[in-house]
Each structure stands twice: as C-alpha cells, then as structure tokens.
Design a protein around this motif. Structure first.
Motif, short mmCIF file in Angstrom:
data_model
loop_
_atom_site.label_atom_id
_atom_site.label_comp_id
_atom_site.label_asym_id
_atom_site.label_seq_id
_atom_site.Cartn_x
_atom_site.Cartn_y
_atom_site.Cartn_z
N PRO A 174 39.15 37.21 51.16
CA PRO A 174 38.74 38.42 50.43
C PRO A 174 37.46 38.19 49.64
O PRO A 174 37.18 37.07 49.19
N GLU A 177 35.23 43.20 45.36
CA GLU A 177 36.46 43.93 45.03
C GLU A 177 36.49 44.33 43.56
O GLU A 177 36.87 45.46 43.21
N GLN A 185 41.96 35.16 43.83
CA GLN A 185 41.93 36.62 43.86
C GLN A 185 42.98 37.20 42.91
O GLN A 185 42.70 38.11 42.12
#
Length: 417
Positions: free
Chosen positions: A303, A308, A254
C-alpha cells in the motif's frame, strides 16, 4: 538554570573541561562532581578554577549541607560526561558509593548520561543491557561518537564533542518551542517483508534520519510518537516527549500510521517502506536443491501509505495539517533525482517532500546527508521563495531544517483556521 556535571574516570574527562567552560560562559550555574578516580585524569584545581565553586567527591565532605541531597534537589539537569561503563553499571544498580552516584540516586531531576569507553566495552552485552534499562527508566543515554579512541584503536565509544553535548543540554533546558502542545508522528527505518521463515525482502535504511527528526520535533516541544521499523541503530529512548512503537512490515506500518495520524498535527513519513512484498509466504523454508531450477518469486505491490493518508485528509477534512514525505532517489537514464522527486510530490499530494539522493556510500548509515525540501503550491506560498530548500550536513541538523518548515506551515494553518 542549575546543572550538575558529573565526571567519571575516563581519558575523555579532558573534554568535560571544555564542556564546563562552555556552560559557565553561557551563564549556567554549574556544580562539578568528579568521581574520586576521575581526579586522576583532571585535578580538583582545574574544576574549581573554571566553575568558581568548591569541588568535592565524597558524601563526607560538606556533611552539614547534605550535599548529595541538596545538589540533586536544586538541579534542573544532571549530566555525566564521560559516563564510563562502570558508572552506567552503578547507576543501573542504584549504588551510592561516592558523591556523584549518591546525587544521581537522590535526585528526581532529568538526567543525561554521555558514554565514553572502548568499542568492546560499549558493545558488551552487560553494557547494552544497562543502557536499555536506564533508558527504560527515562534516563537519556546519548549514543557515543565513532572515531579515534585511546591508543591506536578506533570505533564507536568516543565521547561526542563538547559542542554537541552542550547543544543537547540546551535543547533539554529549552522552556518551549514552536511545536509545544502539538502532536507529531514520525516513521523511521525500513520494512521487512517475509518470504519464508528465514528469508525476507528489505532495504538498507538505518533509521538515523527518522530518529533525528523525532528528536528535533521533541526538542521543539512536540509530543512525538515514533513508529520505528527495522533499523541498525537504536531509536531515541528516555526522552520524556518521545514514545516508540516498533513495526516490521509495510502492512503493520500502514495500520500504525492510520491509527496514530488521525489526531496528529504533523506526520513525517521518513520510513523506507518496501514497495513490494512476496505474493505468497512459504510456511517452510524454501529449499536450495542444486538439481532444481531456481524458484520464481512473484511480488505484490504494498500500500502507498503516504498517498492514502493525504487522500483521507482530503476526503474527510481530518488528519494531520502538515504531511511530509521522503523520497530516496538515485536518478536514472531518463531523469535526475530532483525531477523524479518533483513528480513524486505531485503524485503523493503531500505538503512537503524531502529528497535524499542515495546510492553507494551515500546517506544510508552515515551521520551526514544532503537533502532538498520540495513544497506543494500552497506550502510554497507560506514558506516563500527559498523553496526548494537545499541543505548538506549532519542528519540532526537536516532534521532541524525539516521540523522548522513543518512548524512554519502548522503556524500558518492555525492562523488561517
């Protein structure tokens, strides 16, 4: 384009004859330099008949021309096929005992070494280290093929087919491509989520498809940043257009994607990211006492890096113009893989989604694959009526199809800006 074809002493030298024929028929200017021992496998007359050029093996032949310097200075590319374990070792050490090793040492031209040897020799720590050092110096060392070797043996170490080697040569000598001047970020491999100092949650991703995507994007002219997770194969090294960053966990991935995608033109999320991680990390190994109940492991959701990144682009208007996700699906009793991939495309909001149908003996670790490329409404308007794209074949060729789609979308975005 001038190519020097070095041939070291292995039984696979007969394939180099076919490679030389393919290159000369393609109009390449070819100089063949066998090692003295290589002439025990394929004679001088064969090389001279194919190339129409004199063939020498020693620095003491053609001394007036200083051939080992002249050949290296004039070459656009030096290829050694087959490259034996001995040749790799001597190239790493920088010895100059014959015309081929002297030319390799004296030339600043790009170099492509194509290994061929028995499996045990390829896996020997000395060879592994030699290959790593050579790649670190910017020399491309192809992965050998796996298959029938000398005698009845079989395994990795087989020289790739001449057509495959020529295809790589053509890529290296290509003057430009549709992604020239562009920045591409590719993620590959699996993530590993630690449970304790010994155990972890992981998956079966080999990284091969992501590595192929990086190679094809680089071949198309892009500057590629490859973020590689846990893999069973080595990422492409020695390619001047590819940099490699290693990560282990989804959290590390990430951070790397957030950092690298900010100024990228294309993001290809081919990594197999773990959906969950242990909620707690045990600092000491969890003990297996037979008289105790099995431990309960609580998981937390990782995540959603792809979603995102898409959301960040939507909110800020910055980031990759083209974002491509991957979906590894098995299907279930409620929906087929293609339907699940369509749902995932809608949830993620990316421009393209590449579906891999995975399972036992499917995709993971194999050289072949089968993909469907799904497109968002806006991407489909650019790509036309042929979407979803279906392709079955080698992973390198599949990667080429994906990269072509990305280049088309990027070109359209540039034209509209």
């Amino acid at each position: 384009m001038r190519i020097v074809l070095g041939v070291s002493a292995g039984i696979a030298a007969y394939k180099a004859v076919i490679l030389a024929r393919l290159l000369t028929e393609d109009g390449r200017q070819l100089e063949v330099i066998p090692t003295p021992a290589a002439l025990e496998f394929v004679g001088r007359a064969t090389w001279e008949a194919i190339t129409g050029r004199p063939v020498t093996t020693s620095v003491f032949e053609g001394v007036d021309e200083v051939r080992h310097v002249r050949l290296g200075q004039q070459a656009d590319l030096i290829v050694v096929a087959p490259a034996t374990a001995d040749l790799l070792a001597r190239t790493r050490a920088g010895t100059a005992g014959d015309l081929l090793s002297s030319t390799l040492l004296a030339s600043e031209a790009p170099k492509l070494l194509v290994p061929a040897m028995h499996t045990e020799m390829w896996r020997n720590p000395a060879t592994v280290e030699n290959v790593e050092v050579l790649r670190g110096r910017g020399i491309e060392v192809m992965e050998p093929a796996s298959g029938r070797l000398t005698g009845t043996d079989s395994g990795p170490g087989r020289l790739p087919e001449p057509e495959q080697i020529k295809a790589r040569i053509d890529q290296l000598l290509a003057p430009s491509g549709p992604l020239t001047g562009r920045r591409v970020v590719v993620t590959a491999g699996g993530t590993r989520e630690p449970l304790d100092p010994v155990r972890y949650l992981g998956n079966r991703s080999s990284g091969k498809q992501g590595f192929a995507l990086a190679e094809q994007a680089a071949t198309a002219g892009a500057a590629v940043h490859l973020i590689a997770g846990i893999t069973e194969s080595q990422p492409p090294a020695g390619h001047p257009n590819i940099t490699v960053e290693r990560i282990e966990t989804a959290a590390e991935l990430q951070q790397a994607v957030h950092r690298r995608a900010a100024d990228a033109d294309v993001l290809i999320m081919a990594a197999a990211v773990a959906d969950f991680r242990p909620a707690e990390y045990a600092a000491a190994k969890i003990k297996n006492n037979n008289d105790d109940a099995a431990p309960t492991i609580t998981l937390s959701r990782n995540p959603d890096i792809l979603a995102e990144t898409v959301q960040r682009r939507t909110e800020t208007g910055t980031g990759p113009a083209v974002i491509i996700g991957f979906a590894a699906e098995t299907g279930d009793d409620r929906a087929e893989p293609l339907a699940l991939a369509q749902q995932k495309l809608a949830r993620k909001g990316c421009d393209l989604l590449v579906l891999n149908r995975v399972g036992e003996n499917l995709v993971f670790g194999r050289e072949d694959t089968e993909i469907h490329i799904l497109a968002s409404e806006s991407a489909q308007a650019v790509l036309g009526q042929d979407v979803p794209v279906h392709f079955a074949g080698g992973k390198l060729q599949a990667a080429g199809v994906v990269v072509d789609c990305a280049a088309t979308l990027l070109s359209s975005a540039a034209a509209g800006s």
